[in-house]
Design an enzyme around this catalytic site. Structure first.
Site, mmCIF file in Angstrom:
data_model
loop_
_atom_site.group_PDB
_atom_site.id
_atom_site.type_symbol
_atom_site.label_atom_id
_atom_site.label_comp_id
_atom_site.label_asym_id
_atom_site.label_seq_id
_atom_site.Cartn_x
_atom_site.Cartn_y
_atom_site.Cartn_z
ATOM 1 N N SER A 220 5.906 7.622 3.925
ATOM 2 C CA SER A 220 4.622 7.794 3.250
ATOM 3 C C SER A 220 4.843 8.048 1.753
ATOM 4 C CB SER A 220 3.833 8.925 3.914
ATOM 5 O OG SER A 220 2.505 8.963 3.449
ATOM 6 N N ASP A 346 -3.031 0.303 8.782
ATOM 7 C CA ASP A 346 -2.833 1.639 8.219
ATOM 8 C C ASP A 346 -3.900 1.907 7.158
ATOM 9 O OD1 ASP A 346 -1.976 3.948 6.938
ATOM 10 O OD2 ASP A 346 0.080 3.255 6.605
ATOM 11 N N HIS A 375 -0.644 4.903 10.490
ATOM 12 C CA HIS A 375 0.161 5.542 9.440
ATOM 13 C C HIS A 375 1.167 6.485 10.092
ATOM 14 C CE1 HIS A 375 0.998 6.794 5.349
ATOM 15 N NE2 HIS A 375 0.922 8.060 5.714
#
Length: 411
Positions: A220, A346, A375
């Site tokens: 991320s 996502d 995600h």
């Protein structure tokens, strides 16, 4: 056409005739009832196999890199079967932290000083019991970068360490300033664009083990930070290669996606409160430079970044910060092999913002794009507690680089 594409009505009619001749009691015990249930199951299975379970899209301009991945990281070419009862991106994103297990990891903490007087907390998993690499000086090392408010305690980090442990590797987790329980010594935290702390950590780890093969994996925001570092340094880095998971490629598109009503309700507001919570402990230090009351009133990530992050790092506007923080603008300058895994569903990194054409222009970059996964989700199996698709990609790619990297490092 494949069996799963057959007319399921024909199949259920045949099942109904068979079941009615076998079962005669009760509505749900009747052949009709059972055939309806089985018919629905067959229909769902056909839909899942036709529309959900797919091979990922592998984007790479370098045939040599493609062949390397096909041979040593075959998971990126195999069909990804997301968990059949929670394949949708938002559901995968929400459930992963609660479903996946948390392997036990014993860390050794180290605090290192920075040039501006701050400190960074590193959590080491030395793996001194490694059978494959008993010599610590040459034991392969993986630097792990968690997400926006994540630390070494995140389940996805623990799983990466567990995978590395089985291969005999050492891991070190880079916790962003002030996030892992340590004090802030200066009124500065972190952001996706400023790579100074990451550069200090990479230099420190490499100086401790200069003979050890060294690579990094970012998740991320950790992946965004790592990509921005690689775009800045090119080939001038001690890292052999890198793996990136669920990075937000274009921050403008990411925040716009997160501000849609449902996404704001499910993710944006919660993430904003997590950011506020992460700095509230340091309020006495930070209020010297910031209007903390205004910062704590933010209700979106964009508002938080406007009042806090962009100001802290000296940007004239939030747009300037978001432009600098977007890895898609630096991808062409990456100078070492990088594998990037994203799901096109996502909401943190929408599929249309993934820089496919830019990736095709850099021989060092390979994108792996799944149709489902959310995600940092990538759940698979009926009850996905122990291992995700992301974990398998991480394990195979890291092992491929450390054990066969000579086949791509000279690209």
């Amino acid at each position: 056409r494949p069996p799963c594409a057959m007319d399921w009505k024909v199949l259920t009619r045949e099942l109904s005739l068979y079941l009615e001749s076998q079962v005669r009691v009760g509505l749900f015990g009747s052949g009709v009832g059972l055939s309806l249930v089985l018919g629905f199951g067959v229909a769902y299975a056909c839909y899942y196999l036709n529309s959900i379970a797919k091979k990922p899209q592998l984007v790479a301009s370098n045939d040599r890199f493609c062949r390397f991945l096909e041979e040593y990281c075959p998971v990126v070419t195999e069909t990804y079967y997301p968990t059949i009862w929670c394949w949708e991106g938002r559901v995968q994103t929400l459930l992963r932290p609660f479903i996946t297990s948390r392997p036990q990891v014993q860390y050794r903490n180290e605090l290192i000083k920075t040039a501006d007087g701050g400190q960074i907390s590193l959590d080491w998993f030395d793996n001194n019991d490694s059978l494959y690499y008993p010599d610590a000086s040459t034991r392969p090392t993986v630097l792990l970068l968690p997400g926006l408010t994540g630390t070494s305690k995140e389940s996805y980090i623990l799983h990466m360490i567990h995978q590395s442990e089985t291969l005999g590797y050492r891991c070190v987790v880079f916790n962003n300033r002030g996030i892992a329980g340590e004090d802030l010594l200066t009124p500065r935290t972190y952001c996706a664009a400023n790579t100074e702390d990451l550069e200090a950590v990479i230099h420190h780890v490499h100086s401790l083990h200069p003979s050890a093969p060294f690579m990094a994996a970012g998740v991320s925001m950790g992946g965004m930070l790592l990509l921005n570092y690689l775009g800045k340094t090119g080939r001038d880095t001690p890292l052999m290669a890198a793996a990136i998971f669920s990075a937000g490629w274009n921050v403008f598109e990411s925040v716009e996606s997160l501000e849609k009503p449902l996404n704001w309700l499910l993710f944006n507001y919660y993430l904003t409160t997590c950011l506020q919570s992460s700095i509230s402990r340091h309020q006495q230090m930070l209020e010297k430079l910031f209007d903390m009351d205004l910062v704590m009133k933010a209700r979106t990530v964009r508002e938080f970044d406007k009042q806090f992050t962009s100001v802290m790092f000296g940007y004239r506007s939030i747009d300037d910060y978001y432009e600098d923080a977007s890895p898609c603008r630096k991808l062409k300058s990456v100078g070492i092999p990088v594998l990037c895994l994203n799901s096109v569903d996502d909401v943190f990194s929408p599929g249309h913002a993934i820089p496919v054409e830019t990736a095709k222009q850099n021989a060092n970059v390979a994108l792996v794009l799944t149709s489902c996964g959310g995600h940092i989700g990538f759940l698979e199996g009926i009850w996905p507690r122990k291992c995700t698709y992301m974990d398998r990609v991480f394990k195979q790619f890291v092992q491929a680089v450390f054990e066969h990297g000579n086949k791509i490092l000279s690209m």
